[in-house]
Write a protein that holds these residues in place. Structure first.
Motif, PDB file in Angstrom:
ATOM      1  N   HIS A 157       8.685   4.371   9.709  1.00  0.00           N
ATOM      2  CA  HIS A 157       7.453   2.569   9.362  1.00  0.00           C
ATOM      3  C   HIS A 157       6.232   3.083   9.221  1.00  0.00           C
ATOM      4  N   LEU A 158       5.821   3.804  10.425  1.00  0.00           N
ATOM      5  CA  LEU A 158       4.353   4.507  10.646  1.00  0.00           C
ATOM      6  C   LEU A 158       3.750   4.701   9.652  1.00  0.00           C
ATOM      7  N   GLY A 159       4.295   5.840   8.563  1.00  0.00           N
ATOM      8  CA  GLY A 159       4.574   6.231   6.786  1.00  0.00           C
ATOM      9  C   GLY A 159       3.965   4.604   6.293  1.00  0.00           C
ATOM     10  N   ASP A 160       4.498   3.710   5.952  1.00  0.00           N
ATOM     11  CA  ASP A 160       4.812   2.778   5.039  1.00  0.00           C
ATOM     12  C   ASP A 160       3.049   2.279   4.324  1.00  0.00           C
ATOM     13  N   ILE A 162      -1.080   3.067   5.421  1.00  0.00           N
ATOM     14  CA  ILE A 162      -1.727   1.755   6.726  1.00  0.00           C
ATOM     15  C   ILE A 162      -2.380   2.591   8.193  1.00  0.00           C
ATOM     16  N   MET A 163      -1.850   3.142   8.162  1.00  0.00           N
ATOM     17  CA  MET A 163      -1.728   4.145   9.389  1.00  0.00           C
ATOM     18  C   MET A 163      -2.287   5.164   9.216  1.00  0.00           C
ATOM     19  N   TRP A 164      -2.722   5.505   8.265  1.00  0.00           N
ATOM     20  CA  TRP A 164      -3.513   6.777   7.975  1.00  0.00           C
ATOM     21  C   TRP A 164      -4.793   6.338   7.464  1.00  0.00           C
ATOM     22  N   ALA A 215      -5.811   2.602   8.792  1.00  0.00           N
ATOM     23  CA  ALA A 215      -6.846   2.090  10.107  1.00  0.00           C
ATOM     24  C   ALA A 215      -7.168   3.629  10.467  1.00  0.00           C
ATOM     25  N   ILE A 216      -6.417   4.544  10.428  1.00  0.00           N
ATOM     26  CA  ILE A 216      -7.673   5.965  11.416  1.00  0.00           C
ATOM     27  C   ILE A 216      -8.622   6.265  10.386  1.00  0.00           C
ATOM     28  N   HIS A 276       5.093   8.262   1.567  1.00  0.00           N
ATOM     29  CA  HIS A 276       5.312   8.617   2.509  1.00  0.00           C
ATOM     30  C   HIS A 276       4.824   9.803   3.062  1.00  0.00           C
ATOM     31  N   SER A 285       0.532  10.951   4.707  1.00  0.00           N
ATOM     32  CA  SER A 285       0.583  12.057   4.939  1.00  0.00           C
ATOM     33  C   SER A 285       0.408  12.765   5.566  1.00  0.00           C
TER      34      SER A 285
END
Length: 187
Positions: free
Chosen positions: A34-37, A40-42, A44-45, A109, A113
């Motif tokens: 879910h970090l890769g959904d 969004i995480m990337w 945000a970074i 994903h 990533s």
């Protein structure tokens, strides 16, 4: 030929899940997947990197890599190839998260990533690039674990994302050399 590839890819996935899936590990792997959904995480970074003058360049390059990867991976290849998800084809595949609503090939994903992580690796300090690549690998492997991608989808996604980051890196590098030839040669 395509059916042979699909069957080989499906049997690899089933073997991987048979070896890897354990009840105690599943909640942790779901966090990684879910970090890769939606990247969004990337994203945000990249936004975080944009906030500081010293890292702004890295944030811009990461955004460029993510956008290019999205265009090639999600808007072009997924629709063009239209590969069915493995849990819809093989009874032996365990789907451990909700049904996915797009095509299987290539893994979005994995692509996003690796685009972001490779961008960090190529442009920034290796002390950040190597952990970013390890996180990208964990996210990619999580897609196999949860049963929503074939190994070929994940490998292709990782390659596409890495190539898009490399392309952005090369274009930026060439632009810098053209704008500042003397400074660039001293590197």
């Amino acid at each position: 030929m395509l059916e042979t590839i699909r069957n080989f890819d499906g049997s690899l996935l089933i073997k991987f899940q048979h070896l890897a899936v354990h009840d105690s590990l599943t909640p942790v792997v779901k966090v990684f997947t879910h970090l890769g959904d939606a990247g969004i995480m990337w994203i945000a970074i990249a936004v975080l990197l944009l906030l500081f003058k010293r890292t702004r360049k890295y944030g811009l390059l990461m955004f460029a890599s993510l956008i290019l990867t999205y265009l090639v991976n999600n808007l072009l290849l997924k629709d063009l190839i239209g590969r069915t998800r493995p849990y819809e084809v093989f009874d032996g595949v365990q789907r451990l998260i909700g049904k996915q609503h797009d095509a299987s090939f290539p893994s979005g994903h994995s692509a996003s990533s690796f685009a972001a992580a490779m961008c960090i690796y190529l442009n920034g300090p290796k002390k950040y690039g190597i952990p970013a690549l390890l996180l990208a690998l964990l996210i990619a492997l999580s897609r196999l674990y949860v049963g929503v991608h074939y190994p070929g989808d994940v490998i292709a996604g990782a390659i596409i994302g890495s190539l898009m980051a490399w392309l952005v890196y090369k274009v930026y590098d060439a632009r810098q050399e053209a704008l500042h030839p003397a400074k660039h040669r001293r590197k």
